[in-house]
Write an enzyme that holds these catalytic residues in place. Structure first.
Site, PDB file in Angstrom:
ATOM      1  N   CYS A  10       0.761  -1.190  -0.152  1.00 49.27           N
ATOM      2  CA  CYS A  10      -0.058   0.095  -0.048  1.00 49.27           C
ATOM      3  C   CYS A  10       1.098   1.241  -0.070  1.00 49.27           C
ATOM      4  O   CYS A  10       2.145   0.980  -0.039  1.00 49.27           O
ATOM      5  CB  CYS A  10      -0.898   0.042   1.111  1.00 49.27           C
ATOM      6  SG  CYS A  10      -2.350   0.984   1.050  1.00 49.27           S
ATOM      7  N   CYS A  84      -4.168  -0.765  -2.105  1.00 49.99           N
ATOM      8  CA  CYS A  84      -4.777   0.509  -2.129  1.00 49.99           C
ATOM      9  C   CYS A  84      -5.638   1.062  -3.350  1.00 49.99           C
ATOM     10  O   CYS A  84      -5.825   0.031  -4.276  1.00 49.99           O
ATOM     11  CB  CYS A  84      -3.555   1.490  -2.212  1.00 49.99           C
ATOM     12  SG  CYS A  84      -2.208   0.651  -3.265  1.00 49.99           S
ATOM     13  N   CYS A  92       3.230   0.640  -7.757  1.00 53.00           N
ATOM     14  CA  CYS A  92       4.171  -0.338  -7.141  1.00 53.00           C
ATOM     15  C   CYS A  92       5.043  -0.973  -7.949  1.00 53.00           C
ATOM     16  O   CYS A  92       4.925  -1.083  -9.077  1.00 53.00           O
ATOM     17  CB  CYS A  92       3.203  -1.506  -6.822  1.00 53.00           C
ATOM     18  SG  CYS A  92       3.886  -3.013  -5.950  1.00 53.00           S
TER      19      CYS A  92
END
Length: 143
Positions: A10, A84, A92
């Site tokens: 996240c 998220c 990411c």
């Protein structure tokens, strides 16, 4: 048989990814090794700590870790799961190897406004949604 390794990612590793890690490690019957990290690690959300304690899990001593720590350690994961919003998930990094990447979107407890009780109520809802998603993940045979 080796454990299925899962990394939950996240933004700050302060709420959703911490809850997902804790639930998978608790509910996974020792078949999973879950960890969590953040793109920009922050500080553990005290409301999340409180709400997880209500669910019988103490995460108060957890640290907020950086996803970079896992990239530089050459550790491999069977799954990298972002928890998220979609836009943040795109930030990411890609993990090497045969990692399966999944995205589960949950509201951010750190963004909840209102009274302390309203924040707890919202956080409990997210906690319960994460627990349900983890239960379905385990049941799906993700081993």
């Amino acid at each position: 048989m080796s454990k299925t390794k899962v990394l939950f990612v996240c933004i700050h590793n302060s709420a959703r990814s911490q809850m997902a890690e804790a639930f998978l490690n608790k509910l996974g019957d020792g078949k999973f090794e879950a960890q969590s990290a953040g793109i920009e690690p922050g500080k553990l959300n005290p409301v999340v700590v409180e709400c997880m304690k209500e669910a019988g899990i103490d995460i108060s001593s957890n640290l907020c870790k950086s996803v970079e720590e896992f990239l530089t350690s050459s550790e491999s994961f069977d799954y990298v799961i972002t928890v998220c919003d979609e836009t943040s998930a795109e930030r990411c990094p890609v993990f090497p190897g045969k990692t399966k990447r999944l995205h589960w979107s949950f509201k951010d407890p750190s963004a909840f406004t209102g009274s302390a009780e309203e924040k707890r109520t919202g956080t409990r809802l997210v906690r319960d949604q994460i627990r349900e998603k983890i239960t379905r993940f385990i049941s799906s045979g993700a081993l």
